[in-house]
Design an enzyme around this catalytic site. Structure first.
Site, mmCIF file in Angstrom:
data_model
loop_
_atom_site.group_PDB
_atom_site.id
_atom_site.type_symbol
_atom_site.label_atom_id
_atom_site.label_comp_id
_atom_site.label_asym_id
_atom_site.label_seq_id
_atom_site.Cartn_x
_atom_site.Cartn_y
_atom_site.Cartn_z
ATOM 1 N N SER A 236 0.847 -1.186 0.000
ATOM 2 C CA SER A 236 0.000 0.000 0.000
ATOM 3 C C SER A 236 0.883 1.236 0.000
ATOM 4 O O SER A 236 2.114 1.137 0.000
ATOM 5 C CB SER A 236 -0.872 0.001 1.248
ATOM 6 O OG SER A 236 -0.034 0.141 2.390
ATOM 7 N N LYS A 237 0.228 2.375 0.013
ATOM 8 C CA LYS A 237 0.952 3.660 0.021
ATOM 9 C C LYS A 237 1.941 3.734 1.180
ATOM 10 O O LYS A 237 2.940 4.420 1.105
ATOM 11 C CB LYS A 237 -0.046 4.818 0.126
ATOM 12 C CG LYS A 237 -0.806 5.050 -1.173
ATOM 13 C CD LYS A 237 -0.640 6.496 -1.644
ATOM 14 C CE LYS A 237 -1.032 6.687 -3.091
ATOM 15 N NZ LYS A 237 -2.457 6.401 -3.326
ATOM 16 N N ARG A 238 1.608 3.033 2.269
ATOM 17 C CA ARG A 238 2.483 3.086 3.435
ATOM 18 C C ARG A 238 3.913 2.622 3.123
ATOM 19 O O ARG A 238 4.868 3.021 3.761
ATOM 20 C CB ARG A 238 1.903 2.233 4.552
ATOM 21 C CG ARG A 238 1.505 3.081 5.730
ATOM 22 C CD ARG A 238 1.018 2.240 6.870
ATOM 23 N NE ARG A 238 0.016 1.269 6.442
ATOM 24 C CZ ARG A 238 -0.181 0.115 7.040
ATOM 25 N NH1 ARG A 238 0.557 -0.229 8.065
ATOM 26 N NH2 ARG A 238 -1.122 -0.708 6.615
#
Ligand code: GLU
Length: 463
Positions: A236-238
């Site tokens: 994910s963006k994380r």
């Protein structure tokens, strides 16, 4: 036994990210391991989303990683990648063959309703009603039988017929879809093994049906496990920017990335972690690729990066490190040997190549002395004043003679080496940590060293 031929087939609808680079690497390693052929094929039939700049970036990243391919159209004395946009006649011929044999049919709903689900397509039942001049797509009839995939990694996967809907193989603008082009090319290029991400497993039943309809034996399929974030969830963006270019700009070396990518789903045994590309080519095998998701462990990548920067091959380090130093040495009137000396001097303190500009600043400009550093070392002003006399008289201002002079000096002063080295480092670099003191001195040269030590003394006395 037929020859091993594999391909990496990215769509240039984006740059190369870690997942794609892992697929490319595994194909490359498998080809090398089997003394086979590795192909790069750009699947650029999605006219709306394919972009030339992505194609160029993918090619550049592949070359940077060292994943050279073995054939392709001649390009400047080298091989370019194959491009599907240059092979359209082949897909057209295959589609015509499929229509002629009755396994594909003309469809007007793709033209009418873009993206219409196949379930609502009744064109096959209304064949006679479709007018000759209608704007049509070509849809493939998937039949009533289940399809079984014998995957090298996932094992046997059977998909019931109702889960495989009739799919478009030629769009109404005449361009082939991915499903058709990939099969035609894998057939024509005599691909023996299709090694790709697990996200493509759902495409495989459709492709197996196309092979059958075109009278070809399908290649062996091997779907690589998904990559997950540190928490085991989907990427994910994380996880931040996972593009290969992003990692390169952040100062990761090619050796660290290759080693890191190789271990995303593959292991040689439960001990060895460090592998260079040569060893990977010898040891890689599909049999040891796991079916379980592979977790992205950034700390491991950082560890590899530090390892290869500090202990990897000197030439590999120097060529990649030089990119981060840019033209600074040249701009300062320094030659190549000096630049190399600098890069070797800062090497052991680097976690990433991107630290090079910051960690070599004092080679290009006299430092500012901060108050803390000054307070710590101002008592050494007298000692440095005595040293500076010796330094200014030195003929050959290089590593070995310097070491001799400094060691003799501390002996005469009856002090430990570090009692001299710490304030001297502070005076020359303005830092507590720097490259080795003799290397710093040699690179700065006698005049500059004397100048810096004198200004340090002045600053200390001015306090
Ligand atoms: N072009 C596809 C992609 O970029 C890969 C196709 C394949 O490997 O079969 O995802």
């Amino acid at each position: 036994m037929s020859k091993t031929r594999v391909r990496f087939a990215p769509s240039p609808t984006g740059g190369l990210h870690l997942g794609g680079a892992r697929t490319a690497l595994f194909n490359y390693l498998f080809a090398k391991q089997q003394a086979g052929t590795f192909i790069l094929r750009l699947e650029d039939t999605d006219r709306e989303r394919s972009q030339e700049e992505y194609a160029a970036a993918i090619v550049a990243d592949m070359r940077w990683l060292g994943l050279d391919w073995d054939e392709g159209p001649e390009q400047g004395g080298d091989y370019g990648p194959y491009r599907q946009s240059e092979r359209l006649d082949r897909y057209k011929a295959a589609a015509e063959k499929l229509v002629a044999s009755g396994v594909a049919y003309k469809c007007i709903c793709e033209a009418k309703e873009k993206g219409a689900p196949a379930e609502v397509c009744s064109c096959r039942d209304n064949r006679e009603k479709i007018q000759e001049d209608a704007k049509v797509a070509v849809r493939f009839y998937t039949g009533e039988e289940p399809v079984t995939i014998e995957d090298q990694i996932k094992g046997r996967v059977t998909v019931p017929a109702e889960n495989i809907s009739d799919f478009i193989i030629v769009k109404s603008d005449g361009w082939p879809t991915y499903q058709l082009a990939v099969v035609v090319d894998d057939m024509e290029m005599e691909i023996s093994h299709v090694i790709r991400g697990e996200d493509h497993l759902s495409n495989t039943p459709k492709q197996l049906l196309l092979y059958k309809a075109l009278g070809a034996t399908p290649p062996i399929f091997a779907h690589l496990p998904l990559l997950t974030g540190a928490d085991g969830g989907p990427l994910s963006k994380r996880e931040g920017d996972l593009s290969l270019g992003g990692f390169r700009h952040k100062g990761y070396t090619r050796e660290s990335l290759v080693n890191f990518l190789a271990l995303l789903g593959w292991a040689y045994d439960d001990k060895q972690q460090l592998f260079d590309i040569k060893e990977l080519c010898d040891k890689f095998s599909l049999k040891k690729v796991s079916g379980h998701p592979a977790v992205l462990d950034r700390e491991k990548l950082d560890y590899f990066n530090h390892h290869y920067i500090t202990k990897g091959e000197e030439a590999a380090y120097l060529s990649q490190a030089a990119v981060f130093l840019g033209s600074r040495a040249r701009d300062a009137g320094r030659d190549e040997a000096w630049e190399k000396g600098l890069l070797m001097a800062v090497r052991r303190n680097l976690n990433s190549l991107a630290e090079i500009p910051e960690k070599s600043g004092y080679f290009f400009a006299a430092p500012d002395y901060d108050a803390e550093l000054m307070a710590e070392h101002k008592d050494a002003a007298q000692l440095l004043a005595e040293l500076v006399e010796k330094l200014s008289g030195m003929e050959k201002f290089a590593g070995e003679p310097l070491e001799g002079v400094l060691r003799e000096f501390v002996e005469q002063q009856e002090i430990k080496f570090k009692v001299l080295a710490l304030p001297l480092r502070a005076a020359l670099t303005g830092q507590k940590v720097s490259a080795g003191i003799f290397e710093v001195m040699e690179l700065l040269g006698r005049e500059e060293c004397v100048k810096r030590v004198r200004s340090f003394i002045k600053a200390a006395q001015g306090e």
